[in-house]
Enzyme design. Sequence first.
Site, short mmCIF file in Angstrom:
data_model
loop_
_atom_site.label_atom_id
_atom_site.label_comp_id
_atom_site.label_asym_id
_atom_site.label_seq_id
_atom_site.Cartn_x
_atom_site.Cartn_y
_atom_site.Cartn_z
N SER A 105 32.84 83.02 -35.55
CA SER A 105 31.39 82.90 -35.56
C SER A 105 30.88 83.39 -36.91
O SER A 105 31.58 84.12 -37.63
CB SER A 105 30.79 83.76 -34.44
OG SER A 105 29.41 83.98 -34.61
N TYR B 3 30.07 91.49 -29.13
CA TYR B 3 30.41 90.15 -29.63
C TYR B 3 30.76 90.20 -31.12
O TYR B 3 31.78 89.65 -31.56
CB TYR B 3 29.24 89.20 -29.38
CG TYR B 3 29.50 87.78 -29.81
CD1 TYR B 3 30.18 86.90 -28.99
CD2 TYR B 3 29.05 87.31 -31.05
CE1 TYR B 3 30.42 85.59 -29.38
CE2 TYR B 3 29.29 86.01 -31.45
CZ TYR B 3 29.97 85.15 -30.61
OH TYR B 3 30.20 83.85 -31.01
#
Length: 261
Positions: free
Chosen positions: A145, A158
Site C-alpha cells: 500500500s 494497517y
Amino acid sequence: MYTDLKDKVVVVTGGSKGLGRAMAVRFGQEQSKVVVNYRSNEEEALEVKKEIEEAGGQAIIVRGDVTKEEDVVNLVETAVKEFGSLDVMINNAGVENPVPSHELSLENWNQVIDTNLTGAFLGSREAIKYFVENDIKGNVINMSSVHEMIPWPLFVHYAASKGGMKLMTETLALEYAPKGIRVNNIGPGAIDTPINAEKFADPEQRADVESMIPMGYIGKPEEIASVAAFLASSQASYVTGITLFADGGMTKYPSFQAGRG
C-alpha cells in the site's frame, strides 16, 4: 497481454473480491492456471472461477485462512497437485479498520498483522520453498500500500503491517535473487474496491480523496491487475525488491504526505 503467462500457475490469496478478484480474472485473460483462495464466501469464489474460465484460463478455488499456517501449506500443495507446478504467488489477502490508536485492542492489532503481514510471509515462504526445491525461477508479488511509507492516523495496525511488508519483501528479494526468484510489492493508492465502497459512496469523502490524487481520479481494480501481470511476466525479468506504486501520484502529493488520508 503477455504471451509468456499462458499456462503459468498463479495463486491469488483473497481472490474472491476486490483487487484479488481483478487480478485472478486478469490472469485468466492471460490464459494462466489460477488458484483462487477465499476465506468464507464460496459463491463469490465460484463466480471468479467462472469468469476466469470464460476468459480462457483454467481455475480452481481453495478455501483457507492465510493466518493459519496449515491452510497456506495446503494452498500451495493443492496448486501443485492440481496444476503440476507453481510459478507466481500473489499474497493479496488483507484487512483494515479505523481505530484510534489508544483504543486499539491487542486482538484487533493481531488480526491485522496476522492477516496482512504474517499471511504474506507464510505465502512467500511456502512459494519460495517450492521454487528452491524444484529449481524454479518463480515470482512472489505482495500486495502492499502507499501506507508502507506514509503514516495513516487511525490505522496504525494497517500501516505497521505494510511497513513491515516493505522490508520483508526487500529482504526476501535480496536473499533469493541469486536463484532467479523475484519478489516485489505492489503499492496501490485509493482504489474503487468493496473495502472502500462505503467511503467512496459519500460524494464529499470521494471528492476529498480525489483532491489528493494528482491524476484526479480513484483507481480501478483492473489497473492494479495490470501491474500484477507486468510484474509476473518476463517483461519484468530484471525487477526485484521494489514496491511499484500504482497510486495516480498520490504518494507525491504534499498534503497527503503531511498526513491526510
